[in-house]
Design an enzyme around this catalytic site. Structure first.
Site, PDB file in Angstrom:
ATOM      1  N   CYS A   1      -2.334  -3.019   7.829  1.00  0.00           N
ATOM      2  CA  CYS A   1      -2.227  -3.842   6.623  1.00  0.00           C
ATOM      3  C   CYS A   1      -0.967  -4.698   6.595  1.00  0.00           C
ATOM      4  O   CYS A   1      -0.995  -5.833   6.111  1.00  0.00           O
ATOM      5  CB  CYS A   1      -2.313  -2.951   5.391  1.00  0.00           C
ATOM      6  SG  CYS A   1      -3.956  -2.221   5.175  1.00  0.00           S
TER       7      CYS A   1
ATOM      8  N   LYS B   1      -6.361  -4.896  -3.514  1.00  0.00           N
ATOM      9  CA  LYS B   1      -7.041  -5.518  -2.378  1.00  0.00           C
ATOM     10  C   LYS B   1      -8.048  -4.538  -1.794  1.00  0.00           C
ATOM     11  O   LYS B   1      -7.915  -3.323  -1.956  1.00  0.00           O
ATOM     12  CB  LYS B   1      -6.044  -5.952  -1.307  1.00  0.00           C
ATOM     13  CG  LYS B   1      -5.307  -4.821  -0.590  1.00  0.00           C
ATOM     14  CD  LYS B   1      -4.291  -5.398   0.396  1.00  0.00           C
ATOM     15  CE  LYS B   1      -3.545  -4.324   1.173  1.00  0.00           C
ATOM     16  NZ  LYS B   1      -4.386  -3.628   2.158  1.00  0.00           N
TER      17      LYS B   1
ATOM     18  N   ASP C   1       0.790  -1.244   0.000  1.00  0.00           N
ATOM     19  CA  ASP C   1       0.000   0.000   0.000  1.00  0.00           C
ATOM     20  C   ASP C   1       0.817   1.287   0.000  1.00  0.00           C
ATOM     21  O   ASP C   1       0.423   2.272   0.645  1.00  0.00           O
ATOM     22  CB  ASP C   1      -0.941   0.013   1.210  1.00  0.00           C
ATOM     23  CG  ASP C   1      -1.911  -1.158   1.222  1.00  0.00           C
ATOM     24  OD1 ASP C   1      -2.014  -1.855   0.204  1.00  0.00           O
ATOM     25  OD2 ASP C   1      -2.544  -1.373   2.273  1.00  0.00           O
TER      26      ASP C   1
END
Length: 229
Positions: free
Chosen positions: A171, A138, A28
């Protein structure tokens, strides 16, 4: 690329890495989390916390690609209609209350917080994927939830995951937990992960990884092992 194991100084013990069976995971590292004008910034947070790990990650990616180690990028976001955000009252929808919020993007486009195919979810320029990299979208904290990550790693013959990105306690931790459940060996580079919620959250995840889910090291130790220093 050598199939022999190399040793990376780490915690709770040295980490034995097989480059031919390794991959770098970049979690991310996108504008919403790392850039001024992104979701963290708009929400009153400090994107420089994540921005500070961009250069260390870039060094790791350069060395990994040179060594023939594949790079996989995770990209967190949602469809424009937010149909994949979860039902009303679900925790994922509640904690992502700002998702879809229109914001003026620094590149002059109309951005939307955590919506795919906008400036917001674009991977930061310094870490832009190159030919041969893999990019997987995702919509939950873990990179393994409802994605092709596991199948891609199996196809590449990966056992060892070198983990970078953000955020450490959400995450990154969720992905490392799921990796451990699937018998991958995760090495989290502590100077290549960041947590805008505060240092104690970062430190807690590092301790959990060392105790239960994997190993940790500094990027300089990995780079030294890869170059034979």
């Amino acid at each position: 690329m050598t199939r022999e194991r190399i040793t990376v100084p780490g915690r709770p013990e040295p980490y034995a890495l097989t480059p031919a069976r390794a991959a770098v995971l970049v979690v991310d590292m996108q504008n919403d989390f790392a850039s001024p004008g992104g979701g963290i910034d708009v929400g009153g947070g400090d994107p420089s916390v994540v921005g500070a790990i961009v250069e260390p990650i870039a060094e790791v990616l350069a060395k990994a690609r040179h060594a023939g180690i594949p790079v996989l990028h995770l990209q967190h976001g949602y469809r424009p209609d937010l149909a994949d955000l979860g039902p009303e009252g679900s925790k994922n929808r509640l904690v992502h209350a700002a998702v879809g919020q229109p914001v003026p993007a620094p590149d002059g486009t109309e951005g939307r917080v955590l919506v795919h195919d906008t400036w917001n979810t674009r991977i930061v320029d310094r870490l832009t994927p190159v030919e041969g990299d893999h990019v997987l979208r995702k919509n939950r904290f873990s990179g393994f939830h409802d994605t092709a990550l596991d199948a891609t790693l199996r196809r590449l013959g990966v056992d060892d995951l070198i983990v970078t990105g953000c955020t450490t306690s959400v995450c990154v931790e969720s992905t490392v937990r799921d990796a451990m459940f699937r018998d991958y060996r995760s090495l989290v580079l502590t100077d290549c992960v960041a947590e805008p919620q505060g240092r104690r959250h970062h430190d807690s995840t590092v301790a959990l990884v060392e105790n239960s889910f994997g190993w940790t090291a500094r990027s300089e130790d990995l780079l030294g092992a890869l170059t034979g220093r």
